[in-house]
Design a protein around this motif. Structure first.
Motif, PDB file in Angstrom:
ATOM      1  N   HIS A   1      29.624 -22.465  11.448  1.00 56.17           N
ATOM      2  CA  HIS A   1      29.691 -23.559  10.471  1.00 56.17           C
ATOM      3  C   HIS A   1      29.949 -23.008   9.066  1.00 56.17           C
ATOM      4  O   HIS A   1      30.797 -23.536   8.339  1.00 56.17           O
ATOM      5  N   THR A   2      29.228 -21.965   8.697  1.00 58.83           N
ATOM      6  CA  THR A   2      29.364 -21.373   7.363  1.00 58.83           C
ATOM      7  C   THR A   2      30.769 -20.826   7.142  1.00 58.83           C
ATOM      8  O   THR A   2      31.355 -21.008   6.075  1.00 58.83           O
ATOM      9  N   LEU A   3      31.311 -20.153   8.150  1.00 63.00           N
ATOM     10  CA  LEU A   3      32.641 -19.563   8.025  1.00 63.00           C
ATOM     11  C   LEU A   3      33.758 -20.592   8.190  1.00 63.00           C
ATOM     12  O   LEU A   3      34.895 -20.348   7.797  1.00 63.00           O
ATOM     13  N   GLY A   4      33.430 -21.736   8.778  1.00 63.99           N
ATOM     14  CA  GLY A   4      34.408 -22.811   8.917  1.00 63.99           C
ATOM     15  C   GLY A   4      35.593 -22.449   9.801  1.00 63.99           C
ATOM     16  O   GLY A   4      36.720 -22.852   9.511  1.00 63.99           O
ATOM     17  N   THR A   5      35.323 -21.702  10.856  1.00 68.91           N
ATOM     18  CA  THR A   5      36.397 -21.336  11.772  1.00 68.91           C
ATOM     19  C   THR A   5      35.926 -21.467  13.211  1.00 68.91           C
ATOM     20  O   THR A   5      34.737 -21.628  13.467  1.00 68.91           O
ATOM     21  N   GLN A   6      36.865 -21.413  14.124  1.00 70.66           N
ATOM     22  CA  GLN A   6      36.547 -21.573  15.538  1.00 70.66           C
ATOM     23  C   GLN A   6      36.007 -20.271  16.121  1.00 70.66           C
ATOM     24  O   GLN A   6      36.385 -19.173  15.698  1.00 70.66           O
ATOM     25  N   ALA A   7      35.160 -20.393  17.108  1.00 69.12           N
ATOM     26  CA  ALA A   7      34.513 -19.233  17.736  1.00 69.12           C
ATOM     27  C   ALA A   7      35.522 -18.240  18.293  1.00 69.12           C
ATOM     28  O   ALA A   7      35.300 -17.026  18.221  1.00 69.12           O
ATOM     29  N   ASP A   8      36.636 -18.715  18.816  1.00 67.49           N
ATOM     30  CA  ASP A   8      37.613 -17.795  19.411  1.00 67.49           C
ATOM     31  C   ASP A   8      38.430 -17.032  18.373  1.00 67.49           C
ATOM     32  O   ASP A   8      39.265 -16.212  18.714  1.00 67.49           O
ATOM     33  N   ARG A   9      38.163 -17.285  17.094  1.00 72.36           N
ATOM     34  CA  ARG A   9      38.871 -16.593  16.017  1.00 72.36           C
ATOM     35  C   ARG A   9      37.939 -15.691  15.211  1.00 72.36           C
ATOM     36  O   ARG A   9      38.269 -15.271  14.102  1.00 72.36           O
ATOM     37  N   ILE A  10      36.773 -15.416  15.794  1.00 75.62           N
ATOM     38  CA  ILE A  10      35.772 -14.569  15.140  1.00 75.62           C
ATOM     39  C   ILE A  10      35.521 -13.331  15.988  1.00 75.62           C
ATOM     40  O   ILE A  10      35.494 -13.403  17.210  1.00 75.62           O
ATOM     41  N   VAL A  11      35.295 -12.214  15.312  1.00 75.50           N
ATOM     42  CA  VAL A  11      34.823 -11.000  15.963  1.00 75.50           C
ATOM     43  C   VAL A  11      33.373 -10.821  15.540  1.00 75.50           C
ATOM     44  O   VAL A  11      33.054 -10.862  14.351  1.00 75.50           O
ATOM     45  N   ALA A  12      32.498 -10.622  16.521  1.00 76.74           N
ATOM     46  CA  ALA A  12      31.090 -10.339  16.240  1.00 76.74           C
ATOM     47  C   ALA A  12      30.869  -8.836  16.382  1.00 76.74           C
ATOM     48  O   ALA A  12      31.340  -8.219  17.334  1.00 76.74           O
ATOM     49  N   VAL A  13      30.168  -8.268  15.425  1.00 76.33           N
ATOM     50  CA  VAL A  13      29.779  -6.864  15.464  1.00 76.33           C
ATOM     51  C   VAL A  13      28.265  -6.855  15.605  1.00 76.33           C
ATOM     52  O   VAL A  13      27.563  -7.486  14.821  1.00 76.33           O
ATOM     53  N   GLY A  14      27.762  -6.150  16.615  1.00 75.95           N
ATOM     54  CA  GLY A  14      26.324  -6.151  16.852  1.00 75.95           C
ATOM     55  C   GLY A  14      25.840  -4.855  17.442  1.00 75.95           C
ATOM     56  O   GLY A  14      26.595  -3.896  17.589  1.00 75.95           O
ATOM     57  N   VAL A  15      24.566  -4.862  17.811  1.00 73.10           N
ATOM     58  CA  VAL A  15      23.940  -3.619  18.249  1.00 73.10           C
ATOM     59  C   VAL A  15      23.252  -3.703  19.598  1.00 73.10           C
ATOM     60  O   VAL A  15      22.763  -2.700  20.092  1.00 73.10           O
TER      61      VAL A  15
ATOM     62  N   GLY B   1      30.072 -19.247  21.886  1.00 71.19           N
ATOM     63  CA  GLY B   1      31.510 -19.329  22.091  1.00 71.19           C
ATOM     64  C   GLY B   1      32.303 -18.152  21.541  1.00 71.19           C
ATOM     65  O   GLY B   1      33.524 -18.104  21.669  1.00 71.19           O
ATOM     66  N   ILE B   2      31.647 -17.194  20.907  1.00 72.09           N
ATOM     67  CA  ILE B   2      32.323 -16.018  20.358  1.00 72.09           C
ATOM     68  C   ILE B   2      32.500 -15.011  21.491  1.00 72.09           C
ATOM     69  O   ILE B   2      31.517 -14.491  22.016  1.00 72.09           O
ATOM     70  N   THR B   3      33.728 -14.756  21.860  1.00 70.74           N
ATOM     71  CA  THR B   3      33.981 -13.890  23.016  1.00 70.74           C
ATOM     72  C   THR B   3      34.364 -12.468  22.630  1.00 70.74           C
ATOM     73  O   THR B   3      34.281 -11.567  23.453  1.00 70.74           O
ATOM     74  N   ARG B   4      34.794 -12.264  21.401  1.00 72.39           N
ATOM     75  CA  ARG B   4      35.165 -10.907  20.974  1.00 72.39           C
ATOM     76  C   ARG B   4      33.987 -10.267  20.262  1.00 72.39           C
ATOM     77  O   ARG B   4      33.542 -10.732  19.217  1.00 72.39           O
ATOM     78  N   TRP B   5      33.502  -9.175  20.841  1.00 76.70           N
ATOM     79  CA  TRP B   5      32.307  -8.497  20.356  1.00 76.70           C
ATOM     80  C   TRP B   5      32.578  -7.003  20.327  1.00 76.70           C
ATOM     81  O   TRP B   5      33.143  -6.444  21.271  1.00 76.70           O
ATOM     82  N   VAL B   6      32.171  -6.344  19.241  1.00 75.83           N
ATOM     83  CA  VAL B   6      32.347  -4.904  19.080  1.00 75.83           C
ATOM     84  C   VAL B   6      30.993  -4.314  18.726  1.00 75.83           C
ATOM     85  O   VAL B   6      30.263  -4.863  17.889  1.00 75.83           O
ATOM     86  N   HIS B   7      30.654  -3.202  19.343  1.00 79.39           N
ATOM     87  CA  HIS B   7      29.381  -2.541  19.050  1.00 79.39           C
ATOM     88  C   HIS B   7      29.464  -1.861  17.679  1.00 79.39           C
ATOM     89  O   HIS B   7      30.486  -1.263  17.331  1.00 79.39           O
ATOM     90  N   LEU B   8      28.401  -1.959  16.912  1.00 80.34           N
ATOM     91  CA  LEU B   8      28.355  -1.367  15.577  1.00 80.34           C
ATOM     92  C   LEU B   8      28.654   0.125  15.619  1.00 80.34           C
ATOM     93  O   LEU B   8      29.345   0.652  14.737  1.00 80.34           O
ATOM     94  N   ALA B   9      28.170   0.838  16.628  1.00 81.23           N
ATOM     95  CA  ALA B   9      28.430   2.279  16.734  1.00 81.23           C
ATOM     96  C   ALA B   9      29.934   2.551  16.823  1.00 81.23           C
ATOM     97  O   ALA B   9      30.421   3.527  16.241  1.00 81.23           O
ATOM     98  N   ASP B  10      30.677   1.693  17.521  1.00 82.23           N
ATOM     99  CA  ASP B  10      32.131   1.862  17.615  1.00 82.23           C
ATOM    100  C   ASP B  10      32.795   1.628  16.268  1.00 82.23           C
ATOM    101  O   ASP B  10      33.746   2.315  15.906  1.00 82.23           O
TER     102      ASP B  10
ATOM    103  N   GLN C   1      22.716  -5.889  23.621  1.00 80.57           N
ATOM    104  CA  GLN C   1      23.168  -6.869  24.616  1.00 80.57           C
ATOM    105  C   GLN C   1      22.700  -8.268  24.214  1.00 80.57           C
ATOM    106  O   GLN C   1      23.421  -9.249  24.406  1.00 80.57           O
ATOM    107  N   HIS C   2      21.521  -8.361  23.623  1.00 83.45           N
ATOM    108  CA  HIS C   2      21.009  -9.654  23.158  1.00 83.45           C
ATOM    109  C   HIS C   2      21.960 -10.259  22.120  1.00 83.45           C
ATOM    110  O   HIS C   2      22.276 -11.455  22.189  1.00 83.45           O
ATOM    111  N   HIS C   3      22.434  -9.444  21.172  1.00 86.18           N
ATOM    112  CA  HIS C   3      23.373  -9.947  20.172  1.00 86.18           C
ATOM    113  C   HIS C   3      24.671 -10.413  20.836  1.00 86.18           C
ATOM    114  O   HIS C   3      25.220 -11.453  20.485  1.00 86.18           O
ATOM    115  N   GLN C   4      25.145  -9.630  21.801  1.00 86.29           N
ATOM    116  CA  GLN C   4      26.370  -9.994  22.491  1.00 86.29           C
ATOM    117  C   GLN C   4      26.190 -11.306  23.263  1.00 86.29           C
ATOM    118  O   GLN C   4      27.045 -12.197  23.198  1.00 86.29           O
TER     119      GLN C   4
END
Length: 140
Positions: A92-106, A118-127, A108-111
């Motif tokens: 909501h804050t970013l005002g964009t669709q989930a499929d257009r966001i990359v989540a960076v996390g640390v 609905g966010i399907t693209r996820w990258v590990h912070l270590a990467d 499995q819970h974050h993923q």
């Protein structure tokens, strides 16, 4: 698929200061700054999500990145911001669709939490912090 924004949880970077002291924390700085500058250069809004309380997170960002470090983030959702709904709030804050966001996390819970929103693209912070190449391409 085009990327419009990034949602990132970087708590290990901020928490290193509390656990190890400043000298250890500064070792993250070059990689972190490279990532943040890459995000800025590509023009992506970057929403910082954290499990830390606001005051602790603000202090940690200041210690890690300096007085202007907070300016790398377009929005910040600290732990007080409804943990069960934070990815929905991020969308909501970013005002964009989930499929257009990359989540960076640390974790499995974050993923899982990102995928549940609905966010399907996820990258590990270590990467993100260990890569010389941008992991935030349209192939992410």
């Amino acid at each position: 698929m085009t990327i419009d924004a990034i949602v990132a949880n970087m708590d290990p970077v901020w928490n290193a200061n509390q656990v190890s002291g400043k000298s250890q924390t500064r070792s993250y700085t070059p990689a972190l700054e490279r990532f943040l500058q890459d995000v800025r250069a590509k023009g992506f809004p970057l929403l910082l999500m954290s499990d830390m309380k606001s005051a602790d997170l603000n202090r940690a960002i200041h210690e890690q990145l300096g007085e202007e470090g907070i300016n790398y983030f377009s929005s910040i959702l600290p732990s007080e911001a409804a943990p069960d709904l934070r990815y929905a709030m991020a969308l909501h804050t970013l005002g964009t669709q989930a499929d257009r966001i990359v989540a960076v996390g640390v974790s499995q819970h974050h993923q899982d939490e990102a995928r549940d929103s609905g966010i399907t693209r996820w990258v590990h912070l270590a990467d993100v912090l260990s890569s010389d190449d941008s992991v935030l391409s349209d192939k992410a």
